[in-house]
Enzyme design. Structure first.
Site, PDB file in Angstrom:
ATOM      1  N   ARG A 117     -10.585   3.654  -1.746  1.00  0.00           N
ATOM      2  CA  ARG A 117     -10.030   2.960  -0.571  1.00  0.00           C
ATOM      3  C   ARG A 117     -10.328   3.808   0.662  1.00  0.00           C
ATOM      4  O   ARG A 117      -9.490   4.584   1.128  1.00  0.00           O
ATOM      5  CB  ARG A 117      -8.516   2.776  -0.716  1.00  0.00           C
ATOM      6  N   HIS A 121       0.824  -1.210   0.000  1.00  0.00           N
ATOM      7  CA  HIS A 121       0.000   0.000   0.000  1.00  0.00           C
ATOM      8  C   HIS A 121       0.858   1.260   0.000  1.00  0.00           C
ATOM      9  O   HIS A 121       0.400   2.331  -0.380  1.00  0.00           O
ATOM     10  CB  HIS A 121      -1.016  -0.038   1.140  1.00  0.00           C
ATOM     11  N   ARG A 159     -15.517   1.283  -1.457  1.00  0.00           N
ATOM     12  CA  ARG A 159     -15.180   0.040  -0.755  1.00  0.00           C
ATOM     13  C   ARG A 159     -15.219   0.300   0.740  1.00  0.00           C
ATOM     14  O   ARG A 159     -14.654   1.286   1.221  1.00  0.00           O
ATOM     15  CB  ARG A 159     -13.784  -0.427  -1.163  1.00  0.00           C
ATOM     16  N   ARG A 166       2.657  -9.861   0.053  1.00  0.00           N
ATOM     17  CA  ARG A 166       2.787  -8.844  -0.987  1.00  0.00           C
ATOM     18  C   ARG A 166       3.730  -7.710  -0.620  1.00  0.00           C
ATOM     19  O   ARG A 166       4.091  -6.912  -1.477  1.00  0.00           O
ATOM     20  CB  ARG A 166       1.402  -8.295  -1.380  1.00  0.00           C
ATOM     21  N   ASN A 198      -4.101  -7.732  -6.238  1.00  0.00           N
ATOM     22  CA  ASN A 198      -2.948  -7.555  -5.338  1.00  0.00           C
ATOM     23  C   ASN A 198      -2.992  -8.619  -4.236  1.00  0.00           C
ATOM     24  O   ASN A 198      -1.990  -9.243  -3.908  1.00  0.00           O
ATOM     25  CB  ASN A 198      -2.968  -6.172  -4.683  1.00  0.00           C
ATOM     26  N   ASP A 199      -4.189  -8.782  -3.685  1.00  0.00           N
ATOM     27  CA  ASP A 199      -4.332  -9.807  -2.648  1.00  0.00           C
ATOM     28  C   ASP A 199      -4.529 -11.189  -3.242  1.00  0.00           C
ATOM     29  O   ASP A 199      -4.014 -12.169  -2.719  1.00  0.00           O
ATOM     30  CB  ASP A 199      -5.522  -9.462  -1.733  1.00  0.00           C
TER      31      ASP A 199
HETATM   32  C1  PEP Z   1      -6.328  -5.635  -4.293  1.00  0.00           C
HETATM   33  O1  PEP Z   1      -6.081  -6.392  -3.346  1.00  0.00           O
HETATM   34  O2  PEP Z   1      -6.036  -5.894  -5.467  1.00  0.00           O
HETATM   35  C2  PEP Z   1      -6.958  -4.337  -4.052  1.00  0.00           C
HETATM   36  C3  PEP Z   1      -7.325  -3.551  -5.039  1.00  0.00           C
HETATM   37  O3  PEP Z   1      -7.111  -3.931  -2.769  1.00  0.00           O
HETATM   38  P1  PEP Z   1      -5.885  -3.391  -1.864  1.00  0.00           P
HETATM   39  O4  PEP Z   1      -4.705  -3.187  -2.760  1.00  0.00           O
HETATM   40  O5  PEP Z   1      -6.336  -2.125  -1.242  1.00  0.00           O
HETATM   41  O6  PEP Z   1      -5.701  -4.503  -0.892  1.00  0.00           O
HETATM   42 MG    MG Z   2      -7.040  -6.077  -1.459  1.00  0.00          MG
END
Ligand code: PEP
Ligand code: MG
Length: 592
Positions: free
Chosen positions: A308, A201, A344, A477, A466-467
């Site tokens: 976010r 992040h 979200r 990550r 991403n997750d």
């Molecule tokens: C993700 O996980 O791809 C996502 C968009 O949420 P974040 O990066 O805020 O976890």
């Molecule tokens: Mg995520």
């Protein structure tokens, strides 16, 4: 030694991962290591009093900080137990501890940071050895207080940055997302860190702020000294300490060249994100706060695909009132109207830790009480957010999205609370969108594999890659040591994405992607070919992705996706994707 003498003239080139584009050149500002390296040095007799008085000041400041934290915690009393900090205050009042520190400075003539660390370590060891549960638990308090004292003694993050008088490039072992969010663009040219990864992040925030950044440089804090002139190329992840004239000229030209490509892309602002053969992709922007709303228009996005909201919380380090939330959500909805904004619900936890919550102390925060799990644990807080979103929805362009869904029951429970929130607003005569769309983020393999069951309860899916990647390949990550295993084009990841899209379409719901995969133009044709309906990326990436979309045909993309699914390795997939981008939009390769 004067600060000029400390500046080295040795030239060093380091390679890391460029996570936010741009070339910048300027003096380095070294933030004290997050891991708190304790320096030891001897002090002269006439410096003893100075070190003791710094210690006294640090105690006063530490007490102030703890009191402030305690006040904040008391306001959040349904979650937190503010009395835990009483134990910290007791450590600060402990005369034996204080006298021990003062006597050791006098006797050993060592610097105060070193002595505080030494004495607190000794205390912690003694307490840990005592056969008494209560005393053993105080070890953490002693360590916590010592850490706070040391941070103050070595100039903590906020103070250090606050005192910047000129533009600098920040050099640090690591930066927390909330720290990155507080960087002032007028004083920070860019930042570089030892640790980190492209989807942390911190990196996401750097792109949002459009601050050039490089992470995973491993030992940059050991190579750079305060005041060194450094050049960073955030596109390619190259850092040069004390670059020579030739290098400055080379990078100056490169930067100009990239800017000229970007100026060309800016002409696409009012053009639709449509493939050559007419397939329309909704191209939205990800935002962390309302300050990015102007940037969305500037870059020609179709709306907000991911707000976010947890950054509202992280920016203030405390809960956000319902009224303040309404204002932010309404601002976003109005700014993009008639396009949509997907709000979200709070995704706290993981690397977006809350410093004042006990919850942050989990051993595996990415697998813990994160995100929707935390929201469901505190339903009143969650309903507050849901009411705020609903109250911003009367123009019917707001959608709600639940993060980190691992099973359908979580969606059912969240929807029940949403119905309660709606009922409360109806009773108060507040108007809102009765038909507000609800979506689930698909970012856990379990959700992708049971998508048809989740689909019964939502209007759309959004792939949080991403997750999804970290949970699929079991790679943290934010951990640069295993970053080589974090492969967006891993076949397992692609299969989960494909499955989610197919299930969504079979159930007549659209599927978006808001993870960083969507912001890599190399992967744009692949994602289009897999059937994704919406892409959402950092505002500054919108022109690049729009160009990539407009450079290919849907037919070409479908063929690419079919080929990719037959590949055996992530590298193979990446290579056929790169080849396609090179054929259709080579200028974009320079910018990635
Ligand atoms: C993700 O996980 O791809 C996502 C968009 O949420 P974040 O990066 O805020 O976890
Ligand atoms: Mg995520």
């Amino acid at each position: 030694m004067s600060s000029a003498e400390k500046v080295s003239s040795v030239q060093i080139v380091l390679h890391g991962i460029g996570v936010s584009p741009g070339v910048v050149f300027g003096p380095a500002f070294l933030l004290s290591s997050r891991a708190l390296q304790v320096i030891e040095y001897n002090i002269a007799e006439n410096e003893i009093d100075l070190h003791i008085s710094r210690f006294e000041d640090a105690i006063i400041e530490t007490r102030k900080q703890i009191k402030k934290l305690q006040n904040n915690l008391e306001k959040l009393s349904d979650i937190h137990d503010a009395s835990i900090l009483d134990a910290h205050l007791m450590v600060l009042d402990d005369m034996t501890f204080i006298e021990d520190v003062v006597n050791t400075v006098r006797r050993d003539r060592k610097n105060i940071e070193f002595v505080v660390n030494l004495v607190s370590e000794k205390y912690a060891q003694v307490l840990a050895a005592v056969n008494d549960d209560y005393l053993r638990e105080r070890v953490a308090d002693v360590k916590d207080v010592a850490r706070r004292l040391m941070r103050i003694l070595s100039g903590d993050f906020d103070n250090a940055l606050h005192d910047l008088k000129h533009k600098h490039i920040i050099v640090s072992a690591d930066l927390a997302p909330s720290e990155t969010a507080s960087l002032r663009k007028d004083m920070v040219l860019g930042f570089v860190t030892n640790m980190g990864s492209p989807t942390s992040h911190t990196a996401v925030m750097a792109r949002a702020l459009e601050i050039p950044a490089i992470v995973a440089l491993k030992n940059v804090t050991e190579n750079v000294k305060n005041g060194d002139q450094i050049l960073i190329d955030g596109n390619k992840g190259v850092l040069i300490i004390n670059p020579d004239e030739d290098q400055l000229e080379k990078y100056g030209k490169l930067s100009e060249f990239r800017k000229s490509i970007e100026r060309g892309l800016a002409n696409l602002k009012l053009q639709p994100a449509r493939t050559i053969d007419g397939r329309k992709i909704t191209l939205c922007a990800n935002i962390e706060g309302t300050s990015e709303l102007d940037s969305i228009k500037e870059h020609g996005a179709d709306g907000v695909g991911l707000f976010r909201t947890e950054y509202l919380y992280l920016a203030q380090n405390k809960r956000v009132s319902e009224e303040d939330q309404i204002e932010s959500y309404a601002d976003a909805a109005n700014a993009v109207f008639p396009n949509h904004v997907i709000i979200r619900t709070f995704d706290l936890g993981g690397d977006k830790y809350i410093p004042d919550a006990h919850i942050a102390k989990e051993a595996n925060p990415f697998l813990g009480c994160r995100s929707i799990r935390m929201s469901l644990l505190y339903p009143e807080e969650f309903k507050k957010q849901l009411r705020a979103i609903l109250r911003a929805s009367h123009r019917k362009n707001v959608k709600i999205m639940y993060p980190m869904i691992s099973n359908a029951q979580e969606v059912v429970k969240a929807n029940e609370l949403l119905e309660e929130a709606k009922g409360e607003l109806r009773r108060s005569g507040v108007s809102f969108d009765e038909e507000i769309d609800v979506g689930a983020m698909i970012e856990i393999p379990a959700a992708a594999l049971t998508a048809e069951i989740i689909a019964e309860h939502v209007d759309f899916f959004s792939l949080g890659t991403n997750d999804l990647i970290q949970y699929t390949v079991a790679v943290d990550r934010v951990n640069e040591r295993v970053a080589y295993l974090y492969e967006p084009t891993h076949l397992a990841v692609l299969r989960l994405i494909q499955r989610t899209i197919d299930v969504g379409h079979k159930n007549n719901i659209w599927v978006g992607i808001c993870g960083e995969m969507a912001a890599d133009p190399v992967l744009t044709p692949l994602l289009i070919g897999m059937g994704v309906d919406e892409m959402s990326v950092a505002p500054s990436m919108v022109p690049l992705i729009k160009d990539a979309i407009r450079s290919v045909s849907y037919e070409q993309c479908k063929e690419l996706a079919e080929k990719a699914m037959e590949c055996k390795t992530a590298v193979e997939v990446l290579s056929i994707c790169r080849k396609m981008l090179k054929d259709v939009a080579p200028e974009l390769l320079e910018l990635t």
